[in-house]
Design an enzyme around this catalytic site. Sequence first.
Site, PDB file in Angstrom:
ATOM      1  N   PHE A  14      25.381  11.397  43.858  1.00  0.00           N
ATOM      2  CA  PHE A  14      25.163  12.796  43.980  1.00  0.00           C
ATOM      3  C   PHE A  14      24.180  13.276  44.918  1.00  0.00           C
ATOM      4  O   PHE A  14      24.634  13.603  46.237  1.00  0.00           O
ATOM      5  CB  PHE A  14      24.729  13.626  42.745  1.00  0.00           C
ATOM      6  N   ILE A  56      20.919  -3.397  43.636  1.00  0.00           N
ATOM      7  CA  ILE A  56      19.800  -3.481  43.940  1.00  0.00           C
ATOM      8  C   ILE A  56      19.004  -4.882  43.315  1.00  0.00           C
ATOM      9  O   ILE A  56      18.007  -5.151  43.515  1.00  0.00           O
ATOM     10  CB  ILE A  56      18.569  -2.341  43.735  1.00  0.00           C
ATOM     11  N   ALA A  76      18.747   4.720  44.016  1.00  0.00           N
ATOM     12  CA  ALA A  76      19.742   3.980  42.877  1.00  0.00           C
ATOM     13  C   ALA A  76      19.092   4.117  41.726  1.00  0.00           C
ATOM     14  O   ALA A  76      17.990   4.142  41.320  1.00  0.00           O
ATOM     15  CB  ALA A  76      20.236   2.634  43.327  1.00  0.00           C
ATOM     16  N   SER A 117      11.288  11.720  39.709  1.00  0.00           N
ATOM     17  CA  SER A 117      11.816  12.937  39.104  1.00  0.00           C
ATOM     18  C   SER A 117      10.964  13.854  38.504  1.00  0.00           C
ATOM     19  O   SER A 117       9.978  13.084  37.745  1.00  0.00           O
ATOM     20  CB  SER A 117      12.897  12.263  38.159  1.00  0.00           C
ATOM     21  N   TYR A 141      14.615   7.309  29.929  1.00  0.00           N
ATOM     22  CA  TYR A 141      14.843   7.289  31.550  1.00  0.00           C
ATOM     23  C   TYR A 141      13.878   7.963  32.350  1.00  0.00           C
ATOM     24  O   TYR A 141      13.426   7.570  33.018  1.00  0.00           O
ATOM     25  CB  TYR A 141      15.957   8.544  31.505  1.00  0.00           C
ATOM     26  N   ASN A 170      15.387  19.708  39.068  1.00  0.00           N
ATOM     27  CA  ASN A 170      16.990  19.540  38.767  1.00  0.00           C
ATOM     28  C   ASN A 170      17.730  19.941  39.955  1.00  0.00           C
ATOM     29  O   ASN A 170      17.221  20.954  40.439  1.00  0.00           O
ATOM     30  CB  ASN A 170      17.076  20.522  37.540  1.00  0.00           C
ATOM     31  N   ILE A 199      28.666  25.284  25.783  1.00  0.00           N
ATOM     32  CA  ILE A 199      27.615  24.937  24.988  1.00  0.00           C
ATOM     33  C   ILE A 199      26.320  24.867  25.383  1.00  0.00           C
ATOM     34  O   ILE A 199      26.024  24.089  26.353  1.00  0.00           O
ATOM     35  CB  ILE A 199      28.346  23.683  24.394  1.00  0.00           C
ATOM     36  N   GLY A 275      14.928  14.802  23.028  1.00  0.00           N
ATOM     37  CA  GLY A 275      14.128  14.465  24.366  1.00  0.00           C
ATOM     38  C   GLY A 275      14.196  15.668  25.308  1.00  0.00           C
ATOM     39  O   GLY A 275      13.676  15.600  26.335  1.00  0.00           O
TER      40      GLY A 275
HETATM   41  N1  LIG Z   1      20.062  14.921  40.101  1.00  0.00           N
HETATM   42  C1  LIG Z   1      18.926  15.437  39.738  1.00  0.00           C
HETATM   43  O1  LIG Z   1      19.021  16.478  39.409  1.00  0.00           O
HETATM   44  C2  LIG Z   1      17.586  14.707  40.036  1.00  0.00           C
HETATM   45  C3  LIG Z   1      16.370  15.295  39.618  1.00  0.00           C
HETATM   46  C4  LIG Z   1      15.394  14.545  39.822  1.00  0.00           C
HETATM   47  C5  LIG Z   1      15.503  13.369  40.533  1.00  0.00           C
HETATM   48  N2  LIG Z   1      16.632  12.772  40.887  1.00  0.00           N
HETATM   49  C6  LIG Z   1      16.736  11.524  41.463  1.00  0.00           C
HETATM   50  O2  LIG Z   1      17.502  11.382  42.530  1.00  0.00           O
HETATM   51  C7  LIG Z   1      18.044  10.137  42.538  1.00  0.00           C
HETATM   52  C8  LIG Z   1      19.657  10.228  42.548  1.00  0.00           C
HETATM   53  O3  LIG Z   1      19.955  10.792  41.536  1.00  0.00           O
HETATM   54  P1  LIG Z   1      21.629  11.512  41.404  1.00  0.00           P
HETATM   55  O4  LIG Z   1      21.683  12.534  40.454  1.00  0.00           O
HETATM   56  O5  LIG Z   1      22.204  11.550  42.711  1.00  0.00           O
HETATM   57  O6  LIG Z   1      22.244  10.148  40.488  1.00  0.00           O
HETATM   58  P2  LIG Z   1      23.653   9.615  40.738  1.00  0.00           P
HETATM   59  O7  LIG Z   1      23.895   9.019  39.154  1.00  0.00           O
HETATM   60  O8  LIG Z   1      24.645  10.499  41.300  1.00  0.00           O
HETATM   61  O9  LIG Z   1      23.460   8.452  41.891  1.00  0.00           O
HETATM   62  C9  LIG Z   1      22.881   7.417  41.495  1.00  0.00           C
HETATM   63  C10 LIG Z   1      23.823   6.009  42.428  1.00  0.00           C
HETATM   64  O10 LIG Z   1      23.094   4.944  42.125  1.00  0.00           O
HETATM   65  C11 LIG Z   1      23.996   3.857  41.968  1.00  0.00           C
HETATM   66  N3  LIG Z   1      23.497   2.689  41.114  1.00  0.00           N
HETATM   67  C12 LIG Z   1      23.403   2.762  39.863  1.00  0.00           C
HETATM   68  N4  LIG Z   1      23.109   1.514  39.579  1.00  0.00           N
HETATM   69  C13 LIG Z   1      22.599   0.552  40.549  1.00  0.00           C
HETATM   70  C14 LIG Z   1      22.336  -0.735  41.125  1.00  0.00           C
HETATM   71  N5  LIG Z   1      21.998  -1.378  40.342  1.00  0.00           N
HETATM   72  N6  LIG Z   1      22.479  -1.116  42.519  1.00  0.00           N
HETATM   73  C15 LIG Z   1      22.912  -0.025  43.350  1.00  0.00           C
HETATM   74  N7  LIG Z   1      23.083   1.277  43.031  1.00  0.00           N
HETATM   75  C16 LIG Z   1      23.265   1.702  41.862  1.00  0.00           C
HETATM   76  C17 LIG Z   1      25.257   4.527  41.198  1.00  0.00           C
HETATM   77  O11 LIG Z   1      26.328   3.996  41.488  1.00  0.00           O
HETATM   78  C18 LIG Z   1      25.025   6.124  41.947  1.00  0.00           C
HETATM   79  O12 LIG Z   1      25.865   6.027  42.979  1.00  0.00           O
HETATM   80  C19 LIG Z   1      17.573   9.286  41.179  1.00  0.00           C
HETATM   81  O13 LIG Z   1      16.747   8.299  41.509  1.00  0.00           O
HETATM   82  C20 LIG Z   1      17.286  10.407  40.268  1.00  0.00           C
HETATM   83  O14 LIG Z   1      16.017   9.956  39.397  1.00  0.00           O
HETATM   84  C21 LIG Z   1      17.740  13.317  40.600  1.00  0.00           C
END
Ligand SMILES: NC(=O)c1ccc[n+]([C@@H]2O[C@H](COP(=O)([O-])OP(=O)(O)OC[C@H]3O[C@@H](n4cnc5c(N)ncnc54)[C@H](O)[C@@H]3O)[C@@H](O)[C@H]2O)c1
Length: 317
Positions: A14, A56, A76, A117, A141, A170, A199, A275
């Site tokens: 995302f 990775i 990732a 995060s 997590y 978020n 919900i 949590g």
């Molecule tokens: N979405 C949010 O609201 C939010 C908020 C705070 C922090 N984050 C951080 O931002 C980053 C991205 O989050 P997101 O929401 O886009 O998540 P997401 O799940 O949409 O994307 C994560 C990507 O990592 C890939 N992935 C998973 N395991 C892998 C591996 N072993 N090797 C390579 N790729 C792998 C998945 O295929 C996916 O495309 C994360 O580090 C998350 O902790 C997200």
Amino acid sequence: MTKRQAVVTGGAGFIGSHLAQMLLQNGYDVTVYDDFSNGSGRNNLDRKVNVVKASILNAEKFRVTCKRADVVFHLAVKPLTMSFDKPEEVVKVNDYGTYLVAKICTEMKLKMIHVSSSEAYGTALSLPMKEQHPLFPHTIYAGSKAASELYVRGFEKSEGLKMVIVRPFNSYGEYMRSDTYAAAIPLFFNRISKRKPPIIYGTGRQTRDFTYVKDTCRGIMLADQTKNAIGDTFNIGQGREISIIEIVKKTIKKYNEIVGSNEKIKMKFEKPRRGDVMRHLADISHARRVLGYKPTVNLGEGIGRYVSWRVNSQFIA
Ligand SMILES: NC(=O)c1ccc[n+]([C@@H]2O[C@H](COP(=O)([O-])OP(=O)(O)OC[C@H]3O[C@@H](n4cnc5c(N)ncnc54)[C@H](O)[C@@H]3O)[C@@H](O)[C@H]2O)c1
């Protein structure tokens, strides 16, 4: 002039897919490194982005991919909800995976922008939450995100890794997944669009600092572009606290506006989730001052963009 070479781990996800697009538009050469195990942003990837499909955890492949890189944006991740049913998988990727990325960045003298995060903080003990707020994770997590930061910090202090840590709050927007492991807003939309009550877990008075994804990505990109950011940690958020009930109301209102309906939709309350964090509000003054970061899309506008994209695309992650 040679372009800055960026590798984006989790770039099919995302936030990663929006970041890849933004980097491209800002003159970077971009390689997405993703195993496609969970990404919802794959359809968001420009054809000019190089894509390497690998984990990775595959250090050799990652090393080869980074050969020409200047900077690695590390996103990732295995998602929060997976940490309830497959915690070991989450720890393996989010922690050991981050350790490998940091190790390779150190060896190859690459800059690492580590995307952590706000979950790492747990519930706010003081508001707004500054970067010095203690890390008291509520889930495996969140613990994995807190621990991953500490490895990256360890590499900086003992091995000379050039890194920046960003802690997004978020984030929401187009290409958020809406099936298994979906976040709150897509789940609300799924029900509202079927005229079912969304919900809410718990009282709905729990708060978050929701940030439009392109603002999040600008903060992450600025962390690379700001020379004196190296070694520092930054909150990236909207700087506004909003309750889950308010989010639901805004999503219903936008949905009704966009489809031209005035049907009333109720809310359904269920027992709190394990949590769940009760309050979050980012202090973004450090990012404003050092990075020049400024959120540009307010919640009403951002939810409107998400809802109209869902209505028009019939997207399923
Ligand atoms: N979405 C949010 O609201 C939010 C908020 C705070 C922090 N984050 C951080 O931002 C980053 C991205 O989050 P997101 O929401 O886009 O998540 P997401 O799940 O949409 O994307 C994560 C990507 O990592 C890939 N992935 C998973 N395991 C892998 C591996 N072993 N090797 C390579 N790729 C792998 C998945 O295929 C996916 O495309 C994360 O580090 C998350 O902790 C997200």
